[in-house]
Design an enzyme around this catalytic site. Structure first.
Site, PDB file in Angstrom:
ATOM      1  N   ARG A 205       0.810  -1.218   0.000  1.00 11.68           N
ATOM      2  CA  ARG A 205       0.000   0.000   0.000  1.00 11.68           C
ATOM      3  C   ARG A 205       0.848   1.276   0.000  1.00 11.68           C
ATOM      4  NH1 ARG A 205      -4.043  -0.818   4.866  1.00 11.68           N
ATOM      5  NH2 ARG A 205      -4.608   1.334   4.317  1.00 11.68           N
TER       6      ARG A 205
ATOM      7  N   LYS B 219      29.270  26.364   5.430  1.00  8.81           N
ATOM      8  CA  LYS B 219      29.434  24.916   5.264  1.00  8.81           C
ATOM      9  C   LYS B 219      30.783  24.476   5.835  1.00  8.81           C
ATOM     10  CE  LYS B 219      31.449  21.619   2.481  1.00  8.81           C
ATOM     11  NZ  LYS B 219      32.818  21.564   1.906  1.00  8.81           N
TER      12      LYS B 219
ATOM     13  N   TYR C  67      36.623  25.326  -3.808  1.00  9.64           N
ATOM     14  CA  TYR C  67      36.627  24.119  -4.652  1.00  9.64           C
ATOM     15  C   TYR C  67      37.161  24.462  -6.037  1.00  9.64           C
ATOM     16  CZ  TYR C  67      34.683  19.913  -6.933  1.00  9.64           C
ATOM     17  OH  TYR C  67      34.517  18.747  -7.637  1.00  9.64           O
TER      18      TYR C  67
ATOM     19  N   SER D 176      32.865  44.247   0.811  1.00 11.45           N
ATOM     20  CA  SER D 176      31.831  43.602  -0.011  1.00 11.45           C
ATOM     21  C   SER D 176      32.391  43.105  -1.336  1.00 11.45           C
ATOM     22  CB  SER D 176      30.702  44.602  -0.279  1.00 11.45           C
ATOM     23  OG  SER D 176      30.112  45.024   0.924  1.00 11.45           O
TER      24      SER D 176
END
Length: 438
Positions: free
Chosen positions: A15, A326, A361, A379
């Protein structure tokens, strides 16, 4: 602990309309079977999981989280059904609690209710306004059970019974050893029913006791609709516990928190926030529509619409809107808006300007950016890793940093501005317009 536990997880789960085994569908960040095993380990050191459909897949997934679990492959061809499932269980203790792998809301306290009963057979039941699909429990007003009848085998009168089987049982081990071989598959499904043990016990004048349980807690998840209901119930439970411990939540029904998340102190979680597996929030504010995954926030505030990706640690730090971090450690840092900080270490008093990117990276490998104390990053700066920026440095706006910056320096790397007089008028002159028309 004198209780053994068997968890039935052998079903096909048709189901669910999915190639994934039913018990591996996730609720609050983890498979359903994970939740039931986690709670079972709180009450027993002898846990048996009965598998059949995609058995290796289920076993491999659970081995990521648990050790010390006994896995049993049901002989489905010869002994199908719930009764056949527990025939292969060899419990170490004098009592065996039988659970279902599709009951993710069941907790240790719910299991403990069964252990207070003196009967050799104890089962769970709840009253249901619409009992369609459930096995009916035939019992007296004192919860002494005569039998359980599956819907497909029930008579017309039995179909009107509102007391239904919740599917959890506690058996004396000796009773099982003597009576499991007596089960028969002479029924409409040609299966061995665990429920027939109730009738066998009554034939031997052995008392079978039912306990009334909460329908929501003991709900079985058989479809993706049921999955969504269980998710809502678990989310409500998780958030209620945090709020009762002192955490503030704005519009908690809009917040999503996975089951291993930790929140401490007087933290504030605003509407639309997602706290994913491994997140730990300590005396911090997570503002609207922010996401934190497998990271630590301490004495910090982030958002709205900030994202903290795995393996990050933020201490006494401010992240504004649209800042993404990250695998980084930020201690006493301000990053007000629109920046990406990946694979970085940033120290106290540093300000990260709008549009700053750590270029971590190169298409083959990830590299670190290390930023010291009291650094002002202007900035629209790009910090190309690997790179180290020492204390008391200014990075001029628009700079691309490709080498280390020594303490106390100004780093500036951008093309020299050139102004051409009257260029505007020359560019938009009538002669230019006529030339464009040709």
């Amino acid at each position: 602990m004198s209780i053994s536990i068997a968890i039935m997880a052998a079903g096909f789960g048709t189901r669910m309309k999915s190639q994934k085994p039913k018990v591996l569908h996730t609720i609050s960040g983890f498979p359903m079977l994970y939740h039931i095993i986690k709670e079972a380990k709180k009450v027993s050191n002898d846990i048996h999981v009965i598998l059949y459909h995609q058995a290796d897949t289920v076993k491999d997934e659970m081995n990521k989280y648990f050790d010390g679990i006994t896995y049993i492959l049901q002989d489905h061809d010869n002994f199908p059904g719930t009764g056949g499932a527990i025939m292969g269980v060899n419990p170490q203790h004098e009592k065996l609690l039988v659970l279902n792998g599709d009951m993710p809301l069941l907790e240790a306290n719910d299991m403990n209710m069964f252990f207070n009963q003196e009967a050799k057979v104890v089962m769970s039941s709840f009253t249901c306004s619409n009992p369609t699909g459930y096995g009916r429990v035939v019992m007296d007003k004192n919860y002494n059970v005569q039998k359980i009848v599956e819907q497909k085998d029930a008579s017309e009168n039995e179909l009107h019974i509102k007391n239904v089987n919740a599917g959890v049982y506690l058996f004396d081990t000796n009773f099982l050893e003597e009576n499991l071989p007596k089960l028969s598959n002479k029924n409409n499904q040609n299966e061995y029913y665990i429920t027939d043990l109730v009738s066998i016990a009554n034939e031997q004048d052995i008392n079978v006791k039912a306990i009334e349980v909460d329908e929501n807690t003991f709900m079985g998840v058989n479809s993706k609709y049921h999955l969504s209901i269980a998710e809502e119930l678990m989310q409500k439970r998780i958030k209620q516990r945090f709020m009762e411990a002192g955490v503030s939540m704005r519009l908690p029904e809009t917040i999503y928190i996975e089951s291993d998340v930790e929140i401490e102190g007087e933290s504030v979680i605003e509407n639309g926030v997602s706290l994913l597996s491994g997140a730990k929030i300590i005396n911090s504010i997570v503002k609207t529509n922010s996401v934190v995954e497998d990271s630590i926030l301490k004495d910090s505030d982030i958002g709205p619409m900030a994202r903290v990706r795995p393996k990050s640690v933020l201490i006494n730090t401010h992240l504004g809107n649209f800042v993404e971090v990250k695998k980084s450690t930020l201690n006493g840092v301000k990053a007000g808006h629109l920046s990406y900080l990946g694979d970085s270490e940033i120290d106290t008093g540093t300000n990260i300007g709008c549009g700053t990117i750590t270029c971590n990276y190169n298409g083959k490998a990830k590299y670190k950016t290390i930023i010291g104390k009291n650094v002002f990053v202007g900035s629209d700066s790009q910090l190309v890793a690997p790179v180290k920026i020492e204390d008391d440095v200014i990075i001029a706006s628009g700079t691309t940093v490709t080498s280390d910056v020594p303490k106390g320096s100004l780093a500036i790397a951008r093309a020299k501005q050139k102004n051409i007089d009257n260029f505007f008028y020359k560019f938009f002159s009538k002669e230019s317009e006529n030339s464009a028309k040709k």
